[in-house]
Structure formats: structure tokens, C-alpha cells
Design an enzyme around this catalytic site. Sequence first.
Site, PDB file in Angstrom:
ATOM      1  N   LYS A  22      13.478 -12.012 -21.005  1.00 44.34           N
ATOM      2  CA  LYS A  22      12.341 -12.655 -20.323  1.00 44.34           C
ATOM      3  C   LYS A  22      12.631 -14.114 -19.980  1.00 44.34           C
ATOM      4  O   LYS A  22      12.490 -14.528 -18.829  1.00 44.34           O
ATOM      5  CB  LYS A  22      11.097 -12.582 -21.216  1.00 44.34           C
ATOM      6  CG  LYS A  22       9.946 -13.440 -20.707  1.00 44.34           C
ATOM      7  CD  LYS A  22       8.740 -13.356 -21.602  1.00 44.34           C
ATOM      8  CE  LYS A  22       8.760 -14.263 -22.793  1.00 44.34           C
ATOM      9  NZ  LYS A  22       8.290 -15.641 -22.550  1.00 44.34           N
ATOM     10  N   ASN A  23      13.004 -14.898 -20.999  1.00 46.14           N
ATOM     11  CA  ASN A  23      13.140 -16.344 -20.762  1.00 46.14           C
ATOM     12  C   ASN A  23      14.236 -16.647 -19.746  1.00 46.14           C
ATOM     13  O   ASN A  23      14.143 -17.602 -18.985  1.00 46.14           O
ATOM     14  CB  ASN A  23      13.411 -17.082 -22.077  1.00 46.14           C
ATOM     15  CG  ASN A  23      12.180 -17.068 -22.977  1.00 46.14           C
ATOM     16  OD1 ASN A  23      11.067 -16.900 -22.498  1.00 46.14           O
ATOM     17  ND2 ASN A  23      12.377 -17.227 -24.275  1.00 46.14           N
ATOM     18  N   ARG A 123       5.007 -29.799 -26.704  1.00 43.82           N
ATOM     19  CA  ARG A 123       5.955 -29.330 -25.695  1.00 43.82           C
ATOM     20  C   ARG A 123       5.967 -30.217 -24.455  1.00 43.82           C
ATOM     21  O   ARG A 123       5.537 -29.830 -23.374  1.00 43.82           O
ATOM     22  CB  ARG A 123       5.661 -27.870 -25.322  1.00 43.82           C
ATOM     23  CG  ARG A 123       5.714 -26.970 -26.529  1.00 43.82           C
ATOM     24  CD  ARG A 123       5.643 -25.520 -26.186  1.00 43.82           C
ATOM     25  NE  ARG A 123       6.904 -24.962 -25.739  1.00 43.82           N
ATOM     26  CZ  ARG A 123       7.108 -23.668 -25.558  1.00 43.82           C
ATOM     27  NH1 ARG A 123       6.147 -22.807 -25.780  1.00 43.82           N
ATOM     28  NH2 ARG A 123       8.273 -23.223 -25.156  1.00 43.82           N
ATOM     29  N   ASP A 308      12.600 -18.866 -31.883  1.00 43.21           N
ATOM     30  CA  ASP A 308      11.857 -17.675 -31.468  1.00 43.21           C
ATOM     31  C   ASP A 308      12.043 -16.487 -32.412  1.00 43.21           C
ATOM     32  O   ASP A 308      11.438 -15.441 -32.203  1.00 43.21           O
ATOM     33  CB  ASP A 308      12.275 -17.256 -30.053  1.00 43.21           C
ATOM     34  CG  ASP A 308      11.552 -18.061 -28.982  1.00 43.21           C
ATOM     35  OD1 ASP A 308      10.644 -18.838 -29.318  1.00 43.21           O
ATOM     36  OD2 ASP A 308      11.904 -17.899 -27.793  1.00 43.21           O
ATOM     37  N   ARG A 400       2.985 -10.294 -22.904  1.00 43.58           N
ATOM     38  CA  ARG A 400       3.719 -11.341 -22.190  1.00 43.58           C
ATOM     39  C   ARG A 400       5.220 -11.175 -22.378  1.00 43.58           C
ATOM     40  O   ARG A 400       5.990 -11.562 -21.501  1.00 43.58           O
ATOM     41  CB  ARG A 400       3.323 -12.729 -22.715  1.00 43.58           C
ATOM     42  CG  ARG A 400       1.903 -13.126 -22.391  1.00 43.58           C
ATOM     43  CD  ARG A 400       1.676 -14.556 -22.823  1.00 43.58           C
ATOM     44  NE  ARG A 400       2.810 -15.359 -22.392  1.00 43.58           N
ATOM     45  CZ  ARG A 400       3.192 -16.510 -22.951  1.00 43.58           C
ATOM     46  NH1 ARG A 400       2.528 -17.002 -23.948  1.00 43.58           N
ATOM     47  NH2 ARG A 400       4.235 -17.170 -22.499  1.00 43.58           N
TER      48      ARG A 400
HETATM   49  C1  UD1 Z   1      12.392 -23.515 -26.349  1.00 41.66           C
HETATM   50  C2  UD1 Z   1      13.602 -23.163 -27.203  1.00 41.66           C
HETATM   51  C3  UD1 Z   1      14.254 -21.952 -26.564  1.00 41.66           C
HETATM   52  C4  UD1 Z   1      13.227 -20.833 -26.448  1.00 41.66           C
HETATM   53  C5  UD1 Z   1      11.994 -21.292 -25.664  1.00 41.66           C
HETATM   54  C6  UD1 Z   1      10.909 -20.260 -25.589  1.00 41.66           C
HETATM   55  C7  UD1 Z   1      15.219 -24.591 -28.371  1.00 41.66           C
HETATM   56  C8  UD1 Z   1      16.042 -25.821 -28.330  1.00 41.66           C
HETATM   57  N1  UD1 Z   1      14.497 -24.294 -27.265  1.00 41.66           N
HETATM   58  O1  UD1 Z   1      12.843 -23.823 -25.049  1.00 41.66           O
HETATM   59  O2  UD1 Z   1      15.364 -21.530 -27.317  1.00 41.66           O
HETATM   60  O3  UD1 Z   1      13.783 -19.711 -25.824  1.00 41.66           O
HETATM   61  O4  UD1 Z   1      11.479 -22.460 -26.311  1.00 41.66           O
HETATM   62  O5  UD1 Z   1      10.158 -20.172 -26.740  1.00 41.66           O
HETATM   63  O6  UD1 Z   1      15.220 -23.866 -29.345  1.00 41.66           O
HETATM   64  N2  UD1 Z   1      11.013 -31.700 -25.567  1.00 41.66           N
HETATM   65  C9  UD1 Z   1      10.589 -32.995 -25.290  1.00 41.66           C
HETATM   66  N3  UD1 Z   1      10.608 -33.400 -23.982  1.00 41.66           N
HETATM   67  C10 UD1 Z   1      11.007 -32.599 -22.961  1.00 41.66           C
HETATM   68  C11 UD1 Z   1      11.448 -31.292 -23.258  1.00 41.66           C
HETATM   69  C12 UD1 Z   1      11.443 -30.879 -24.581  1.00 41.66           C
HETATM   70  O7  UD1 Z   1      10.213 -33.749 -26.179  1.00 41.66           O
HETATM   71  O8  UD1 Z   1      10.973 -33.016 -21.800  1.00 41.66           O
HETATM   72  C13 UD1 Z   1      11.021 -31.214 -26.962  1.00 41.66           C
HETATM   73  C14 UD1 Z   1      10.109 -30.003 -27.181  1.00 41.66           C
HETATM   74  O9  UD1 Z   1       8.770 -30.377 -27.434  1.00 41.66           O
HETATM   75  C15 UD1 Z   1      10.794 -29.345 -28.359  1.00 41.66           C
HETATM   76  C16 UD1 Z   1      12.273 -29.605 -28.102  1.00 41.66           C
HETATM   77  O10 UD1 Z   1      12.316 -30.734 -27.234  1.00 41.66           O
HETATM   78  O11 UD1 Z   1      10.403 -29.964 -29.550  1.00 41.66           O
HETATM   79  C17 UD1 Z   1      13.028 -28.461 -27.465  1.00 41.66           C
HETATM   80  O12 UD1 Z   1      12.318 -28.060 -26.320  1.00 41.66           O
HETATM   81  P1  UD1 Z   1      12.916 -27.201 -25.125  1.00 41.66           P
HETATM   82  O13 UD1 Z   1      14.238 -26.631 -25.495  1.00 41.66           O
HETATM   83  O14 UD1 Z   1      12.835 -27.981 -23.882  1.00 41.66           O
HETATM   84  O15 UD1 Z   1      11.849 -26.061 -25.027  1.00 41.66           O
HETATM   85  P2  UD1 Z   1      11.937 -24.792 -24.139  1.00 41.66           P
HETATM   86  O16 UD1 Z   1      12.732 -24.997 -22.918  1.00 41.66           O
HETATM   87  O17 UD1 Z   1      10.543 -24.266 -24.032  1.00 41.66           O
END
Ligand code: UD1
Length: 421
Positions: A22-23, A123, A308, A400
Site C-alpha cells: 500500500k504505502n 506528523r 508499522d 484502508r
Molecule cells: C512513516 C514511517 C514509514 C511508514 C509510514 C506509514 C519511518 C522512518 N517512517 O513514514 O516506515 O511506512 O510512516 O505508517 O519509520 N517528520 C517531521 N517533519 C517532516 C517529516 C517527518 O518532523 O517533515 C517526523 C515525523 O513526525 C516522524 C518522523 O519524522 O516522527 C518520521 O516520519 P516520516 O518517515 O516522514 O513518516 P512517513 O513518511 O509517514
Amino acid sequence: MDSIVVKGGAPLSGEIPISGAKNTCLKLMSAALLTEQPLTLMNVPRLSDIRTMASLLESLGCEVAMLNNGQVMVLRAGNIANAKADYEIVRKLRASFNVLGPLVARNGTAVVSLPGGCAIGARKVDLHMMALERLGATLELRDGYVHASAPGGLKGAVIDFPFVTVGGTENALTAAALAKGTTVIKNAAREPDTVDLCKCLSAMGAQISGAGTSEITVQGVDALHGATHQVIPDRIELGTFMVAPAIAGGSVELLGGRLDLVTAFAEKLDAAGVQVAETERGIQVSQTNGRARAVDVVTAPFPGFATDLQAQMMALMCTAEGTSVLEETIFENRFMHAPELMRMGAQIDVHGGVAKVTGVERLTGAPVMATDLRASVSLILAGLAAEGETMVSRVYHLDRGYERLVRKLSGVGAKIERVSA
Ligand code: UD1
């Protein structure tokens, strides 16, 4: 509203096919905005998140056709009619923020809603925005939307992330693909999803090296073209179903599963006494020695233990022998499954980002509530091992991200059904 009812105690045996990721698929879909030619994706999982992303792309002017019973998707962004991603869609699906990079790169302008927080944490997207600014876009926040413009096109730059962000790396990659000159992304995500996106972009004509390492270099090109790409297997679905026989007992072959996608997770299962073996068709997971043993887990970016899969591991630890410590380092509020598991008799103490789980011999079925996608599936897994009946409500979370969950689990002997209220 539908619920899922699980009657615990049945050992599992048989095989479960693993769906496309999915992701990964969501990010591949946003890459279709980078070219006017068709991008064909194979092995697409049939999930509500995928449909939500498809409707966002359609609202931007991208044609979306589903073939082969929904497993093949043809996307054609011949002309971007409207470069605005609306709050109503972005708030439902955070991955939709990843249309920002492709829209600015192709169109020179974009308006994308800020996603807002969600159940598992704040996030933020500040690093996505930092990356686009480094590439020369001007960003302005107005009315809850990011207004981005780069009238003269994006320019290659060094983007140094202070910590790993998967979504941020992917927004940077898609934008850099059409920027003028060279972009170097430092501290880049090494997740298989990001590697698969690089592979797809390369098939579309992008010049990318270093995928799967912490430094990715993108040599911008003038235009990308159409391609056909096969989505990788879903490592989170795979890890989830690896826990099913581990917690319920029995032996299940996960068809299409790849150990390299879940190495850190498989090592923990092995340390817990669960047998994990590669087969010609995937991965065989067996638990024939009774209870698992307690193991400690710290979540981390890939190749570490995936955030996850933390909730699913916690479910397994609830009936393991001994006490385990699970530390969540990626998201600040990701133990919402703990109080629900405790309703089933689990012994869990949560302090900040650390959960201490003392295994009990048997959980007992209870009515429980799903709070997010991975939390919900941990309750289903716990239900497989519990005495009596577990009823999980709010199953739209599961729709989802898990394709045909009930059918896949009942196919290996689980007593599970979906009921309409
Ligand atoms: C994250 C997971 C990913 C998972 C996805 C879906 C990690 C590193 N990432 O990806 O493996 O498949 O969720 O559940 O495990 N952050 C900031 N500023 C930003 C972007 C991120 O502070 O602009 C922080 C987030 O709040 C979080 C961390 O960085 O604490 C990692 O976030 P990120 O990898 O960007 O999240 P996803 O891409 O959603």
C-alpha cells in the site's frame, strides 16, 4: 457499522498470498503526475486508501483506469487541469501530501492542503517543505494550504535531512527528477518503498543513483515518459501475517513474501522462538513449541524494526513467556492498542515511548475498538490467541490497509467473520 468477530484458539495452517504494498503504491501513483504519458502499475492492492489517492489524482486531471479486477492501474496525467489538493482528501490520507513534489516539478505551481495531525502523532511536513525550498520553490502557508511556485522550474541542490523521513525523501525525489542539474539527498530514507519508487522513476527515464543507501543522487531530466512497474510485496502485511501463526500456533506459508523486506522483524521472531524459513514461494512461519519468548524491540527507520509492526509485535508479546520492553522512536503516540489489549487481559505498562509487556498464559476475548490501521490488526491477532470471542469495531481502519483480511485469515483456519451491525 461493520465489526470483525474472532473466536480464538484455532491453530493455523495453509497459505496466505501477500498483496502489493500500500504505502509504496500510493507514492508510485503520485509519480504518474510527472509525465503526460501513461504509467501502468501492476500488483496494486485493492484498498480504500488506494481509491482515495485515485480520486485525488482524478481531481487534479489525471485519468485513472482499473483493469484485471483492480490489480492493474493505468494512470495518465495528460494535462494537469487543477493543481490543488483539497483538505477533504489530504486529511484522510497523509500520503497524498506527496503530490506536492510532482505538481511543482511538472507544473511550476501547486496548492496542497497541510495534512494536520493524526491519531499516532503530529506528523509534521516541515522537512518536505524544506526540501522543496532547497530546490528553489517558494512556499507560502495560507488558509491551511501550502502554496508552492517555481515559475522558472526547480534547480538541483543538496538536501540534507536532519533525520530520516520517508515521505520527505520521496517528495524530494519526485521533485528533483525534473529539476535542472544535480540533487544530492543526504540522510535519505532506505525503506523498500523508497527504493521501489526510485526504480519506477528510473523506468520513467529519471537518472537516479544510490537508491537504498543514505545518499541518493538525482540528475534532473527535461521530461519523463510512461512505464510499466510491478509494485513490491507489502512488508507490513507480510509481517502482520507472520505473527498470526506465531501467536495462534500452527504453520503458514506466506506466498510472495521476501525475507529481505522484513529482516529485523524476522530476527526478533526467531529470537522469540518462532521458526521462520524461506521457501521457493515465500516464507514459512511455524510455532509448534507453545508460547513465544519475550524479546525487546526498538523501532527505527529501515533496515531497523518497522514502527508499522510494533503493535503486532506487542500482541505477540502479550502471551509470550517473560517480560519485554517495546520502545517506539518514530511516532509519539503509538501505543493506543495497549489499553485495548489490556481489556483482553494483557499486562502492559506504558511510560512515554516505552511499553513494558509481561506475558500472560492466555488472553480472553472482549469487545475492543480499532484506533488506527496497525493498532486494529494487533487486536485481530490477539483475538486469534484469546479464549472466547473478540469483537473489533471501527473496522474501516482495516479496510484502508489490509486486502481481504477476513478471507485470508479464514483460509488458514482462523475462526473470523465480518458482521454488519
Ligand atoms: C512513516 C514511517 C514509514 C511508514 C509510514 C506509514 C519511518 C522512518 N517512517 O513514514 O516506515 O511506512 O510512516 O505508517 O519509520 N517528520 C517531521 N517533519 C517532516 C517529516 C517527518 O518532523 O517533515 C517526523 C515525523 O513526525 C516522524 C518522523 O519524522 O516522527 C518520521 O516520519 P516520516 O518517515 O516522514 O513518516 P512517513 O513518511 O509517514
